[in-house]
Motif scaffolding. Structure first.
Motif, PDB file in Angstrom:
ATOM      1  N   THR A 132       0.781  -1.325   0.010  1.00  0.00           N
ATOM      2  CA  THR A 132       0.021   0.008   0.209  1.00  0.00           C
ATOM      3  C   THR A 132       0.859   1.142  -0.010  1.00  0.00           C
ATOM      4  N   SER A 133       2.222   0.873  -0.234  1.00  0.00           N
ATOM      5  CA  SER A 133       2.897   2.380  -0.276  1.00  0.00           C
ATOM      6  C   SER A 133       2.536   3.078  -1.452  1.00  0.00           C
ATOM      7  N   ALA A 134       2.644   4.387  -1.290  1.00  0.00           N
ATOM      8  CA  ALA A 134       2.587   5.368  -2.386  1.00  0.00           C
ATOM      9  C   ALA A 134       3.509   5.178  -3.507  1.00  0.00           C
ATOM     10  N   GLY A 135       4.717   4.969  -2.975  1.00  0.00           N
ATOM     11  CA  GLY A 135       5.917   4.839  -4.016  1.00  0.00           C
ATOM     12  C   GLY A 135       5.574   3.684  -5.082  1.00  0.00           C
ATOM     13  N   LEU A 136       5.073   2.286  -4.571  1.00  0.00           N
ATOM     14  CA  LEU A 136       4.532   1.137  -5.224  1.00  0.00           C
ATOM     15  C   LEU A 136       3.764   1.570  -6.005  1.00  0.00           C
TER      16      LEU A 136
END
Length: 405
Positions: A132-136
């Motif tokens: 759920t990381s924004a970067g991923l």
């Protein structure tokens, strides 16, 4: 009686493993739901790069032979576009699904790696944070050739699995496939050289332990792959430097150092000024992951003789150094490795808490509840930034103005 007979035919191992299978399928479904949610409609339109890819797919402009012989850089990504062309999938949902599928593989590989080294609790929490990381989400849900760097943990997970095999030639053949997969990732050749030099004694033992015929087959395959690369480089020498993870116009020493500083700064201080990939000034890593990464780095320093720490930090160092040369190697490329290191920091936190309170169940519950609460806040923060803030930003809407034809 018949029902009882049917149940007896089911292998005992499968019966005992059904909870693991069920939870695994549930986890895959949840991650897939996040990666494919409003995949074609979150942004108001498509980017110019995506429009160009869709036009080429519609016009059947991708040629497999041309890709292999003349386009060795980011080959796995372009072969995926060729597959879309074969099946006439010339829509934005299918186009972006390429990155989402790679993201799903990356998340699964991170879980397997962390589970191999840590507890199930640490694995689930770390994987949830990474998925759920924004970067991923930015990198995997947008059509971007740099998404293939997310396959790096897949190669690591495969390597961990291969080491458990007993058959020597099968082990050597699978190691070869892993190295080949890295060979077509720009800059991956440096990791290959590092791994060969580091594991040269073990590789020589594998080679000396197999017969001539399997060794000849493996060697022939390796020569074929390297021969295709050499042929592609002879046709167009401009591919050599990008394949090495460099750029055809090498930066000055000052620019090179500034690019590296920007990569590190984007992770921990201020996010990149790129509306396609980011929004606002917040860094790519939130404060919780930053703390876990620092703790994980401390753990790695105290256990620096372990092979896994040598692999992780050598890979991080290679890509940080290459980011000074290549615009394709950005802070987002480092995310899988950073989250794997952060897992060690999370394990340290839980270990220290449970060491202080080894018996008291209430205190142990409070510690675990605090970790889960902070992790949940990190999940909600990152998903809110991507799914709510990013698509509503005027600069982002200006970047995604083109419409699917």
């Amino acid at each position: 009686m018949k029902q009882r007979t049917l149940l007896q035919k089911i292998p005992a191992s499968l019966v005992s493993a059904w909870p693991v299978i069920l939870y695994s399928l549930l986890g895959i479904a949840v991650v897939a739901a996040v990666l494919w949610f409003r995949l074609d409609s979150l942004a108001p339109g498509i980017s110019s790069t995506e429009a160009d890819y869709l036009q080429k797919i519609s016009a059947n402009e991708f040629s497999l032979r041309e890709m292999i012989t003349q386009r060795p850089v980011f080959l796995p990504f372009f072969i995926s576009l060729y597959i879309l062309q074969v099946f006439n999938l010339d829509n934005v949902f299918a186009l972006r699904s390429v990155g989402s599928l790679i993201g799903l593989l990356s998340v699964g590989a991170v879980f397997l790696i962390v589970r191999h080294w840590h507890t199930l609790r640490v694995s689930v929490i770390t994987t949830s944070l990474y998925a759920t990381s924004a970067g991923l989400l930015h990198l995997s849900r947008l059509t971007n050739q740099s998404v293939i760097y997310l396959l790096l943990p897949v190669a690591i997970a495969a390597g961990l699995y291969v080491r458990k095999l007993d058959n020597t030639w099968t082990k050597l053949a699978l190691y070869g496939l892993i190295l080949v997969s890295l060979l077509y990732i720009p800059g991956g050749v440096w990791l290959i050289l590092f791994l060969i030099l580091w594991q040269r004694k073990r590789l020589m033992q594998y080679v000396s332990g197999i017969s001539v015929l399997p060794l000849a087959v493996i060697a022939s395959f390796a020569l074929l792959i390297t021969g295709l690369l050499v042929f592609a480089f002879l046709i167009n020498t401009d591919h050599i430097l990008p394949w090495l993870g460099l750029s055809n116009q090498l930066p000055t020493p000052g620019t090179y150092l500034q690019n590296i500083a920007d990569t590190i700064s984007h992770l921990f201080v201020r996010g990149p000024d790129n509306p396609k990939m980011w929004v606002g000034v917040a860094p790519v890593l939130d404060i919780f992951i930053t703390v876990l990464f620092l703790l994980g780095s401390y753990v790695a320093f105290t256990q620096r003789k372990l092979e896994r720490n040598k692999v992780l930090f050598s890979s991080l160092l290679v890509f940080v150094l290459l980011s000074g040369f290549s615009a394709d190697i950005t802070s987002f490329v480092l995310l899988p490795l950073i989250y794997i290191v952060a897992a060690s920091g999370l394990a340290l936190l839980l270990q220290q808490w449970f060491t202080v309170f080894p018996i008291n169940p209430f205190a142990r519950f409070i510690g675990l509840a605090m970790i889960i609460s902070v992790s949940s806040f990190s999940v909600l923060y990152n998903m809110h930034r991507y799914f709510e803030v990013w698509p509503k930003t005027p600069a982002v809407q200006a970047e995604f103005q083109q419409r699917e034809e």
